[in-house]
Design an enzyme around this catalytic site. Structure first.
Site, short mmCIF file in Angstrom:
data_model
loop_
_atom_site.label_atom_id
_atom_site.label_comp_id
_atom_site.label_asym_id
_atom_site.label_seq_id
_atom_site.Cartn_x
_atom_site.Cartn_y
_atom_site.Cartn_z
N SER A 24 0.80 -1.11 0.06
CA SER A 24 -0.08 -0.02 0.03
C SER A 24 0.81 1.05 -0.02
O SER A 24 1.78 1.44 0.76
CB SER A 24 -0.90 0.15 1.15
OG SER A 24 -1.73 1.15 1.20
N GLU A 25 0.60 2.12 -1.00
CA GLU A 25 1.38 3.21 -0.79
C GLU A 25 1.54 4.18 0.19
O GLU A 25 2.37 5.18 0.35
CB GLU A 25 1.15 4.30 -2.18
CG GLU A 25 -0.23 4.63 -2.37
CD GLU A 25 -1.03 4.04 -3.12
OE1 GLU A 25 -1.85 4.50 -3.85
OE2 GLU A 25 -1.07 2.66 -3.09
N ASN A 26 0.73 3.92 1.33
CA ASN A 26 0.86 4.85 2.40
C ASN A 26 1.82 4.13 3.43
O ASN A 26 2.00 4.44 4.48
CB ASN A 26 -0.58 5.02 3.33
CG ASN A 26 -1.30 3.72 3.59
OD1 ASN A 26 -1.21 2.75 2.82
ND2 ASN A 26 -1.67 3.50 4.93
#
Length: 217
Positions: A49-51
Site C-alpha cells: 500500500s502506498e501509505n
C-alpha cells in the site's frame, strides 16, 4: 437481457485467481481493495500500500480494528507475519523502481492500445484523485484494471482512444469488467472470458473499441 453481470465481489474474486504465488501487488482504492479478501491461503502474496505497508491481509473482524492499520483507501486491514511499515516516500520508491509485480487499478476509460485514464474526467466540477496511480501505471510490471463495462449512463469505458486526461500510456495488460476479461495485446483487445449468456456481438455493441473473440478453442 439473458445474462447476469458480475458483482464487485465476483470481479475481485476473479482477479485474485490470476495473482501468482510470490507476487508483490498493489491494490488500488475502491474495488481492487476487495481482492485482499479472496487471495488463496496456499499462496504467499505480498500486498503493498502506498501509505507504507507491505504484506498486509484482509479486513479484520468486527471489533478488532486497529486505527493504525489502514490501507491507502483508509480501510482497516490486518498484517501478516513478516509484514512491515515504512515511510510513504520509500513506498513510492518501490512503486517507481519496478519492484511491484502487479498493480490493480480502477478506470474511467481504457483505450484499445492500453492507455489508461483513471484520475480525472476532465469535467469542470470533477474532483481529481490521482493518488499514486501514475506511479503505479508506469512502475508496476503488469497493470490489471477492474471496472464496470459501461458507465451509469451506458457509455463504453473501453474505447478506441481516450477522451479523458491520461494516467499512463500503453500500460494496461488485462481488463476485468462485470461482463468479461480482456487481454490488451499488440494485436488488439482479446476477449478471453465473458459472462454466461452474453454473446460476443452483444459485448461488442457495449464496447467503444474493436474486440477480438479469443474465447473459442
Amino acid at each position: 437481457m439473458s445474462y447476469q453481470k458480475l458483482s464487485r465481489d465476483q470481479i475481485a474474486k476473479r482477479v485474485a485467481q490470476d495473482i501468482p504465488d510470490g507476487a508483490y501487488v498493489n491494490l488500488g482504492i475502491g474495488l481492487p481493495t476487495k481482492i485482499a479478501s479472496y487471495l488463496p491461503n496456499d499462496k504467499d502474496i505480498f500486498l503493498h500500500s502506498e501509505n507504507g505497508l507491505l504484506a498486509f491481509g484482509p479486513p479484520p473482524a468486527a471489533g478488532e480494528e486497529d486505527p493504525e492499520l489502514i490501507n491507502a483507501g483508509k480501510e482497516f486491514v490486518t498484517m501478516l507475519e513478516g509484514g512491515s511499515f515504512f515511510h510513504h516516500g520509500d513506498s513510492f520508491a518501490m512503486m517507481r523502481g519496478g519492484h511491484l509485480d502487479i498493480a490493480v487499478l480502477g478506470a474511467f476509460q481504457v483505450a484499445a492500445n492500453g492507455d489508461l485514464a483513471n484520475w480525472h474526467t476532465g469535467a469542470p466540477d470533477a474532483i481529481p484523485a490521482v493518488g499514486g496511480a501514475m506511479d503505479l501505471a508506469v512502475g508496476a510490471k503488469k497493470v490489471f484494471i477492474t471496472t464496470d463495462h459501461v458507465t451509469k449512463q451506458g457509455e463504453p469505458k473501453i474505447v478506441a482512444e481516450l477522451t479523458y486526461p491520461v494516467t499512463g500510456k500503453k500500460c494496461v495488460d488485462r481488463i476485468y469488467t462485470d461482463l468479461c476479461v480482456i487481454d490488451v495485446t499488440k494485436d488488439g483487445l482479446k476477449v478471453i472470458e465473458k459472462v454466461e449468456g452474453l454473446s460476443f456481438d452483444e459485448l461488442q455493441a457495449l464496447t467503444g473499441a474493436t474486440l477480438i473473440d479469443a474465447t473459442q478453442g
